[in-house]
Structures are given as structure tokens and as C-alpha cells.
Design a protein around this motif. Sequence first.
Motif, PDB file in Angstrom:
ATOM      1  N   MET A   3       0.838  -1.198   0.000  1.00 38.45           N
ATOM      2  CA  MET A   3       0.000   0.000   0.000  1.00 38.45           C
ATOM      3  C   MET A   3       0.879   1.258   0.000  1.00 38.45           C
ATOM      4  O   MET A   3       1.749   1.408   0.846  1.00 38.45           O
ATOM      5  N   ASN A   4       0.646   2.135  -0.952  1.00 40.31           N
ATOM      6  CA  ASN A   4       1.390   3.399  -1.047  1.00 40.31           C
ATOM      7  C   ASN A   4       0.600   4.509  -0.377  1.00 40.31           C
ATOM      8  O   ASN A   4      -0.586   4.701  -0.692  1.00 40.31           O
ATOM      9  N   ILE A   5       1.267   5.229   0.520  1.00 38.82           N
ATOM     10  CA  ILE A   5       0.528   6.288   1.225  1.00 38.82           C
ATOM     11  C   ILE A   5       1.304   7.608   1.268  1.00 38.82           C
ATOM     12  O   ILE A   5       2.520   7.644   1.056  1.00 38.82           O
ATOM     13  N   ILE A   6       0.532   8.674   1.548  1.00 35.37           N
ATOM     14  CA  ILE A   6       1.108   9.990   1.855  1.00 35.37           C
ATOM     15  C   ILE A   6       0.711  10.290   3.291  1.00 35.37           C
ATOM     16  O   ILE A   6      -0.447  10.066   3.671  1.00 35.37           O
ATOM     17  N   VAL A   7       1.648  10.781   4.094  1.00 34.82           N
ATOM     18  CA  VAL A   7       1.347  11.158   5.479  1.00 34.82           C
ATOM     19  C   VAL A   7       1.502  12.675   5.603  1.00 34.82           C
ATOM     20  O   VAL A   7       2.534  13.232   5.218  1.00 34.82           O
ATOM     21  N   ILE A   8       0.452  13.322   6.122  1.00 34.76           N
ATOM     22  CA  ILE A   8       0.502  14.784   6.287  1.00 34.76           C
ATOM     23  C   ILE A   8       0.175  15.123   7.741  1.00 34.76           C
ATOM     24  O   ILE A   8      -0.911  14.781   8.233  1.00 34.76           O
ATOM     25  N   THR A   9       1.086  15.797   8.427  1.00 32.17           N
ATOM     26  CA  THR A   9       0.749  16.307   9.767  1.00 32.17           C
ATOM     27  C   THR A   9       0.280  17.755   9.626  1.00 32.17           C
ATOM     28  O   THR A   9       0.570  18.429   8.641  1.00 32.17           O
ATOM     29  N   GLY A  10      -0.462  18.216  10.618  1.00 33.04           N
ATOM     30  CA  GLY A  10      -1.033  19.573  10.534  1.00 33.04           C
ATOM     31  C   GLY A  10      -2.105  19.638   9.468  1.00 33.04           C
ATOM     32  O   GLY A  10      -2.314  20.669   8.834  1.00 33.04           O
ATOM     33  N   ALA A  11      -2.816  18.519   9.293  1.00 35.92           N
ATOM     34  CA  ALA A  11      -3.751  18.387   8.166  1.00 35.92           C
ATOM     35  C   ALA A  11      -5.153  18.906   8.481  1.00 35.92           C
ATOM     36  O   ALA A  11      -6.064  18.714   7.694  1.00 35.92           O
ATOM     37  N   ASN A  46      -4.678  15.537  -6.049  1.00 35.52           N
ATOM     38  CA  ASN A  46      -4.747  15.651  -7.518  1.00 35.52           C
ATOM     39  C   ASN A  46      -3.478  15.206  -8.220  1.00 35.52           C
ATOM     40  O   ASN A  46      -3.513  14.703  -9.332  1.00 35.52           O
ATOM     41  N   VAL A  47      -2.326  15.428  -7.558  1.00 37.63           N
ATOM     42  CA  VAL A  47      -1.028  15.220  -8.210  1.00 37.63           C
ATOM     43  C   VAL A  47      -0.661  13.737  -8.308  1.00 37.63           C
ATOM     44  O   VAL A  47      -0.221  13.259  -9.341  1.00 37.63           O
ATOM     45  N   PHE A  48      -0.857  13.003  -7.204  1.00 36.08           N
ATOM     46  CA  PHE A  48      -0.373  11.617  -7.163  1.00 36.08           C
ATOM     47  C   PHE A  48      -1.374  10.639  -7.788  1.00 36.08           C
ATOM     48  O   PHE A  48      -2.559  10.683  -7.482  1.00 36.08           O
TER      49      PHE A  48
END
Length: 253
Positions: free
Chosen positions: A1-9, A23-25
Motif C-alpha cells: 500500500m502506497n501512502i502519503i502522510v501529512i501532519t497539521g492536516a 490531484n497530483v499523485f
Amino acid sequence: MNIIVITGASSGIGVEFALQLDNVFQNIDEIWMIARRKKEMLEIAQHLEHTTRVLDMDVTKEEQIERLKKLLADEKPVIRMLVNCAGYGILGDFSASNIHEELGMIEVNCKALTQMTHLCLPYMKKNSRIIQLASSAAFLPQPNFAVYAATKAYVYSFSRALNQELRHKKIYVTAVCPGPVDTPFFDIAEKTGSSLAVKKLTLVRADQVVEKAIEDSYYKRERSVYGKWIKSFEILAKMIPHGILLKGMRFLK
Ligand SMILES: NC(=O)c1ccc[n+]([C@@H]2O[C@H](COP(=O)([O-])OP(=O)(O)OC[C@H]3O[C@@H](n4cnc5c(N)ncnc54)[C@H](OP(=O)(O)O)[C@@H]3O)[C@@H](O)[C@H]2O)c1
């Protein structure tokens, strides 16, 4: 599984990263959003195409970091991008400040960012990216924003060094150094002091900063500086001795 992690979201720049990265990925399975305010993140998640996981956590709390650590160990995702946005600043005279809020800035802006980076790195692979929210405050000490500027100098230095360390793994770190950005950041920052007028004049939108940051990260650039005012400020801070600039700043107050 490919993920993006964002803090302060839950607010400001972090929300903008969630919206634009959505939109980008293409080859991403999930976006993991981290902050304390769950309701705000759930609302943003409704606007995202990707499957979203909302993790309401305080990044300074050890037991909550442990929860994330366990989740990562159980799911074993590939973290394609980590965006560390959680942070805050408090303006004003240090000697009259609330020491818990000053130390809190060090906890969130430096310690938690370092811990999140360390936690996520084992799950990154070739071509993964780390985006760290530093600030143009990293370029020069800031009287009346002393601790905040020092925390951002830490983020800037740490990110640039780490970027070099990770070269052999082909993982790339970008330090984002915006000047004033129009977000709720200033609702907290101006509780105890007001910004320089020049800061208000250079205010930019979060979407502009984030678009540039994503582009700089894509091109594996070490720094991301948006806007002609802040680029000029960076050059000035490199060319003119800081003692002279700091004296000049007294008159701008
Ligand atoms: N706006 C600017 O002018 C500016 C300029 C340069 C750099 N920056 C940097 O950009 C980053 C984002 O700022 P912003 O403008 O987007 O401000 P913001 O709208 O106030 O957002 C700050 C985010 O940090 C999260 N956060 C704060 N403390 C946290 C904690 N203990 N645990 C988890 N999350 C926490 C907040 O979420 P919860 O409250 O829900 O936890 C919120 O999502 C910060 O690092 C800031 O220093 C901002």
C-alpha cells in the motif's frame, strides 16, 4: 500500500497539501491526515478523491506516537511522501511570555517533526519524498519571534543535512521556507504580539506556497522559497551581516 502522510492536516498549509497532493499523485492508495482536530480533517477528507485515514493525535504525546508506530508496523505501507506541517508560532517579548507556550513550540516544531521523520523513514523507499515546513524566519534571528525563528532554523538545518544523508537511498528532503502565509497561523501567533507591518505586506496564499513546494520536491530541490519578497529577504540575509540587519529591524517595529 502506497501512502502519503501529512501532519497539521486540519488547517492552513496542511489542508492545502492534502487537496493538491490528492490531484497530483496517481499511484497512491491512501492519504493519512494527522492533527488533533478530527472534525476538521473529516470535513476535508470528504473533498478528497483518495481513500483517507484521519488520525486524530497530538504529535507531542508519546503514547499517541506509539499508536502510530503500531499502525505502521501492522500495515507496513510504503510512505511515498511525508509532509510535516504541524507547528505554531507565538509572537511577543520572550521575557513576558508564557514559558509553556514557548517550550511547546520546541516540542511541536522541532521534537515532533524529528520524531515523525524518524518513525516514517523505515517505510520509505527509493524516490520517496519528505517535505518539512520551515519558514523564512530560519534565515535570520527574529526579535519578538525569537523561539519560533530558532525552531525554524533547526528545521531548515536538519532538513538540509538529512537530504544529504539520504542521497544514497534516493530519498529527497525539501525544506519549505515561506514568509507570511494567509492561514489561521496568525490567530495563534498574534495572541500576545502584533506582526511587523512589512509581514502583512508580503502575505501570500497557501495554495501558491504549496504548489511551489510540490514542484520543488518533485525536482528534488533542497529548499522551496516562494515569492520575490521572500527570495530577496533570503539573499539579503546571506549577503548582509546579521548584526546590521538586526539593528535595522529595531526601526521597523
Ligand atoms: N502561516 C504562515 O505564515 C507560515 C509561514 C511560515 C511557516 N509556517 C509553518 O507552516 C506550518 C503550518 O502552518 P499553518 O500556517 O498551516 O498554520 P495553521 O493553520 O495554524 O495549522 C497548524 C497545524 O498544526 C497542527 N498542530 C499544531 N500543534 C499540533 C500538535 N500538538 N499535534 C498535532 N498537530 C498539531 C494544527 O492542528 P490541530 O490544532 O488540529 O492539532 C494545524 O493543523 C507550521 O509549521 C508553521 O510554522 C507558516
